[in-house]
Scaffold this motif. Structure first.
Motif, PDB file in Angstrom:
ATOM      1  N   UNK A  52      41.036  60.567  29.509  1.00 29.21           N
ATOM      2  CA  UNK A  52      40.891  59.315  28.752  1.00 29.21           C
ATOM      3  C   UNK A  52      40.542  58.142  29.668  1.00 29.21           C
ATOM      4  N   UNK A  53      39.859  57.159  29.095  1.00 23.58           N
ATOM      5  CA  UNK A  53      39.361  55.995  29.829  1.00 23.58           C
ATOM      6  C   UNK A  53      39.930  54.726  29.207  1.00 23.58           C
ATOM      7  N   UNK A  54      40.316  53.777  30.055  1.00 29.87           N
ATOM      8  CA  UNK A  54      40.723  52.446  29.599  1.00 29.87           C
ATOM      9  C   UNK A  54      39.974  51.412  30.424  1.00 29.87           C
ATOM     10  N   UNK A  55      39.984  50.168  29.945  1.00 32.25           N
ATOM     11  CA  UNK A  55      39.260  49.118  30.660  1.00 32.25           C
ATOM     12  C   UNK A  55      39.981  47.787  30.583  1.00 32.25           C
ATOM     13  N   UNK A  56      39.697  46.936  31.552  1.00 33.48           N
ATOM     14  CA  UNK A  56      40.337  45.623  31.607  1.00 33.48           C
ATOM     15  C   UNK A  56      39.351  44.619  32.211  1.00 33.48           C
ATOM     16  N   UNK A  57      39.430  43.370  31.753  1.00 33.07           N
ATOM     17  CA  UNK A  57      38.598  42.292  32.291  1.00 33.07           C
ATOM     18  C   UNK A  57      39.457  41.402  33.175  1.00 33.07           C
ATOM     19  N   UNK A  58      39.009  41.205  34.404  1.00 36.69           N
ATOM     20  CA  UNK A  58      39.708  40.371  35.368  1.00 36.69           C
ATOM     21  C   UNK A  58      38.976  39.036  35.524  1.00 36.69           C
ATOM     22  N   UNK A  59      39.713  38.013  35.921  1.00 34.35           N
ATOM     23  CA  UNK A  59      39.132  36.699  36.135  1.00 34.35           C
ATOM     24  C   UNK A  59      39.560  36.123  37.474  1.00 34.35           C
ATOM     25  N   UNK A  60      38.964  34.990  37.828  1.00 37.32           N
ATOM     26  CA  UNK A  60      39.257  34.344  39.103  1.00 37.32           C
ATOM     27  C   UNK A  60      39.198  32.834  38.925  1.00 37.32           C
ATOM     28  N   UNK A  61      40.193  32.175  39.476  1.00 36.18           N
ATOM     29  CA  UNK A  61      40.204  30.708  39.514  1.00 36.18           C
ATOM     30  C   UNK A  61      40.358  30.281  40.975  1.00 36.18           C
ATOM     31  N   UNK A  95      34.902  33.851  37.683  1.00 36.28           N
ATOM     32  CA  UNK A  95      34.453  35.241  37.759  1.00 36.28           C
ATOM     33  C   UNK A  95      34.874  35.984  36.503  1.00 36.28           C
ATOM     34  N   UNK A  96      33.991  36.853  36.042  1.00 36.46           N
ATOM     35  CA  UNK A  96      34.289  37.800  34.969  1.00 36.46           C
ATOM     36  C   UNK A  96      34.061  39.186  35.554  1.00 36.46           C
ATOM     37  N   UNK A  97      35.145  39.934  35.735  1.00 30.56           N
ATOM     38  CA  UNK A  97      35.108  41.180  36.490  1.00 30.56           C
ATOM     39  C   UNK A  97      35.710  42.271  35.617  1.00 30.56           C
ATOM     40  N   UNK A  98      34.852  43.137  35.038  1.00 32.40           N
ATOM     41  CA  UNK A  98      35.311  44.183  34.123  1.00 32.40           C
ATOM     42  C   UNK A  98      35.333  45.521  34.848  1.00 32.40           C
ATOM     43  N   UNK A  99      36.428  46.260  34.666  1.00 28.17           N
ATOM     44  CA  UNK A  99      36.599  47.550  35.338  1.00 28.17           C
ATOM     45  C   UNK A  99      37.090  48.568  34.320  1.00 28.17           C
ATOM     46  N   UNK A 100      36.431  49.729  34.266  1.00 28.60           N
ATOM     47  CA  UNK A 100      36.897  50.826  33.417  1.00 28.60           C
ATOM     48  C   UNK A 100      37.093  52.062  34.277  1.00 28.60           C
ATOM     49  N   UNK A 101      37.961  52.953  33.826  1.00 30.37           N
ATOM     50  CA  UNK A 101      38.160  54.171  34.595  1.00 30.37           C
ATOM     51  C   UNK A 101      39.265  55.044  34.038  1.00 30.37           C
ATOM     52  N   UNK A 102      39.434  56.191  34.673  1.00 37.34           N
ATOM     53  CA  UNK A 102      40.497  57.132  34.337  1.00 37.34           C
ATOM     54  C   UNK A 102      41.601  57.003  35.380  1.00 37.34           C
ATOM     55  N   UNK A 103      42.569  57.883  35.296  1.00 34.81           N
ATOM     56  CA  UNK A 103      43.630  57.883  36.297  1.00 34.81           C
ATOM     57  C   UNK A 103      43.096  58.288  37.669  1.00 34.81           C
ATOM     58  N   UNK A 104      41.934  58.908  37.708  1.00 29.05           N
ATOM     59  CA  UNK A 104      41.365  59.365  38.985  1.00 29.05           C
ATOM     60  C   UNK A 104      40.465  58.340  39.658  1.00 29.05           C
TER      61      UNK A 104
END
Length: 757
Positions: free
Chosen positions: A464-473, A495-504
């Motif tokens: 399974x895959x999940x994703x999250x959007x990170x930001x920067x100030x 910054x708008x920094x999106x990362x998706x992935x599995x446990x690996x």
């Protein structure tokens, strides 16, 4: 203006930059090549300054099919609306170029990249950014350049990074990373990966930054040659919006009020409070002042909101909704949200809500691509829709916008590495993500909801895959990395920094950066914080649905593959497709035949088994000893042809149709009769000989003598010689006549043998 051309090699590839011959009326124009792949990139800056409160930049990628030696499809045979790849290429050029212009630039800028040659070896997309950068430089346009974009791959066998890999090299790579920027900082990142670790991704980005610097140096070398041939480049002067101290002072006097208005966790309530405050501030200006400062007032109101939000984060550590920097909004997950569809999942994080719906189909229902790239189609399609109601607004509904295409592509890249191979799961897969509510990170919510839909539909994804959007100030010398950013933090952050992935590891990544102070140490911290956030979100998803269902839903087509000899493909298809259409119409199944003899059969209920049985009957070769119940399809003087299988007939010789001798086959069999037979021979040419089982006795009078002299001659009584009219008797002279005993007592002839039944 004289032609200048410069060819150079970098990282094992050959590049050419050229200007001074084509499109000389543009502000700047560059011909850029990698191998034989060629693009013309032009820049035009309007002479008039526009009365906008934003930077009016337009980027288009003009995809010409003649570049690949093809004629466009469709009735008009002409290029129409841009393909998804063309849209993504335009976005790739736009995203690093846009933040490089100075604040307050209001002249209209149009960048057009036109494909002239696509050599089917080297991709054309990344070199267009270098062409745009050089065109801006040659045109004397003020921007923070030179810029370049590179693609980084990694050889799965050697582990070596590859700069701007060919299509073939990309096939053997576990990383497809595009990044753009200047020698000193990265402004844009887009990546797809096969579960690459954070450390490896960061190493690839550092390597890519070095490569960007090399391409920037190549542009500077070209500019030096250009100025030697054509003289110095004269920088053009453009009027920029200048801050008006009086307006800024009067608006920033309401800083505390703006700070208080922003401190609201509910998006719509916060927007209402902020807009109400902005209207009160505008009202403090007279009509004459509002007319005079019609651009300056909205620009400074935006600055006030941005300053208050950013100061709140760096000084208090709290965000506008009260969360800590690494805190994730409340999550709600539901699977099987819709009945009858092939799979569905609802994912909500804070005030962002996405419903993803899965559809499964035959492989031939995949998307066919008509582009200049050597790719004919794709089996997995992810589409993202962002209707205006998801933000509580009205707006136009129609074809997808560039942002929707980009977000759909990101979610598609995120899930592609975990999909099963088509040999394991022979389906075309379409997932549609409908954004129901949006307050930031809707593309990451789409990734999560789509993973739920795939698992709910029984698609055996690897992990399974999940994703999250990170930001920067970055404010007042302080840096804060934010997890799960919402809309205002994306809009007003750095910054708008999106990362998706599995446990690996990571499967996709996207970043747009406006902060020149972004270091690799900050990126390393952001990736680690994103990894923790992804794990938290994934845990919430697995609490609801631990893994893919054991099987697809009953409403989904069941697809089975079989193999047939290549020589039998035409037998299954039939003349003009008659046979295969007949099978599909009669069984209700869908059939897709590949050139290697692989046949995919899909349908619901018993249609798949029925269609497979029909196909197997067509391709089956009867073997000696097999018994069949066939139907007589043709009768000849020497026997009957019996249909055993579709397209397979065998000969039942007249001597084997009954017990005893028959004169005519019609005495025993007629066309349309069913008969049980056994295969007794299959010759080298595939001709089949049959024997009848349970032979009946030959009918009376068939094959028997009629009269004294008629035995054994086809049932016809022999006429006495004297009864034969018109035939004179021969005179044999003195030749001795045979007597009846000379040849077995049969009138001088050897008797014909009767075949035993």
């Amino acid at each position: 203006m004289s032609l200048v051309s410069k060819t150079f090699e970098l990282y094992g590839k050959t590049y050419t930059l050229e200007s001074g011959e084509l499109a000389k009326q543009a502000t700047g124009a560059t011909l850029v090549k990698q191998g034989d792949t060629t693009a013309l990139v032009t820049v035009v800056v309007s002479k008039e300054r526009k009365n906008y409160d934003f930077f009016p930049l337009t980027v288009d990628f003009n995809e010409k099919m003649y570049a690949a030696g093809r004629i466009p499809g469709g009735y008009l045979k002409r290029e129409g609306r841009p393909s998804e790849k063309a849209t993504l290429t335009a976005r790739m050029i736009d995203r690093p170029i846009r933040p490089s212009f100075p604040d307050g630039f209001r002249n209209e800028v149009q960048i057009v990249a036109t494909s002239l040659v696509a050599d089917q070896v080297n991709p054309i997309d990344v070199i267009c950014t270098m062409g745009a950068s050089l065109s801006l430089t040659l045109g004397g346009v003020p921007f923070e350049g030179p810029l370049a974009c590179v693609r980084i791959g990694r050889n799965v066998e050697t582990g070596e990074f590859i700069v701007n890999p060919t299509y073939e090299e990309r096939e053997n790579s576990d990383l497809d990373l595009e990044l753009a920027g200047t020698r000193d900082f990265i402004s844009m990142v887009e990546a797809g990966a096969k579960e690459v670790t954070e450390e490896d991704m960061l190493a690839a980005m550092e390597f890519g930054q070095e490569a960007i610097g090399a391409f920037c140096d190549a542009q500077l070398a070209f500019v030096e040659e250009w100025e030697r041939v054509n003289g110095p480049i004269v920088p053009k002067e453009y009027i920029l919006d200048q801050p008006v101290p009086e307006v800024e002072e009067r608006i920033f006097a309401h800083y505390d009020e703006m700070y208080a208005a922003l401190s609201d966790a509910d998006k719509l309530s916060r927007i209402a409070h902020v807009e109400e405050l902005k209207e009160r501030i505008r009202a403090e200006f007279t009509e004459e002042e509002q007319l005079e400062w019609e651009r300056e007032i909205p620009v400074n109101l935006k600055k006030l909101e941005k300053k208050a939000m950013r100061t709140m984060v760096v000084e208090t550590g709290e965000r506008v909704d009260g969360r800590a920097a690494d805190e994730i909004r409340p999550i709600m997950v539901k699977d099987s949200y819709l009945p009858l569809v092939h799979g569905s999942g609802l994912f909500q994080r804070g005030q962002t809500q996405v419903l993803s719906v899965l559809s499964l189909g035959m492989l031939n229902e995949g998307q066919r691509l008509d582009t200049i790239e050597p790719v004919e189609g794709k089996r997995y399609m992810h589409q993202y829709n962002f209707p205006p109601f998801c933000t509580g607004e009205t707006g136009r509904m129609g074809s997808p916008k560039r942002r929707e295409i980009g977000h759909g592509n990101l979610a598609e890249r995120a899930l592609l590495p975990v999909l099963p191979d088509e040999n394991e799961f022979p389906y075309a897969i379409r997932v549609v993500s409908e954004v129901m509510e949006s307050n930031g990170s809707s593309s990451m919510a789409s990734t999560c909801a789509s993973c739920l839909a795939l698992m709910d539909g029984g698609v055996p994804i690897k992990r399974p895959v999940s994703g999250i959007a990170m930001g920067l100030i970055q404010e007042e010398g302080k840096t804060v990395v934010l997890s799960d950013i919402q809309g205002i933090e994306d809009f007003l952050g750095d910054m708008d920094f999106k990362v998706t992935g599995t446990e690996r590891g990571i499967t996709a990544l996207q970043m747009d950066n406006k902060a020149t102070g972004l270091t690799f140490d900050i990126l390393r911290a952001a990736l680690e914080q994103a990894k923790q956030g992804r794990a938290f979100i994934l845990g919430k998803m697995l609490d609801v649905i631990p893994g893919p269902r054991e099987a697809t839903r009953e409403t989904a087509p069941r697809i089975t593959s079989i193999s047939i000899p290549v020589d039998n493909i035409r037998d299954v298809i039939g003349k003009g497709g008659e046979t295969i259409r007949g099978i599909q119409d009669e069984t209700g199944a869908s059939i897709d035949i590949h050139e290697d003899g692989t046949v995919f059969v899909g349908g619901v209920g018993d249609s798949v088994e029925a269609a497979i049985e029909r196909i197997q009957l067509i391709v089956k070769v009867p073997e000696v000893g097999e018994e069949y119940t066939g139907r007589v399809v043709s009768i000849q003087p020497f026997g009957a042809f019996v249909n055993l299988l579709p397209g397979k007939d065998g000969l039942l010789h007249i001597s084997r149709v009954a017990q005893g001798r028959v004169d005519k086959v019609e005495d025993v069999l007629n066309v349309g009769d069913e008969v049980k037979v056994k295969v007794i021979e299959v010759d080298d040419r595939g001709k089949i000989s049959l024997d009848r089982l349970d032979k009946p006795e030959a009918p009376a009078g068939s094959g028997e003598d009629s009269g004294e002299n008629g035995g054994g001659f086809g049932g016809r009584a022999r006429r006495e010689r004297s009864d034969r009219p018109g035939r004179p008797r021969r005179d044999h002279g003195d030749r001795p006549r045979r007597t009846p005993g000379d040849n077995g007592g049969h009138g001088g002839r050897t008797p014909r043998r009767h075949h035993e039944g």
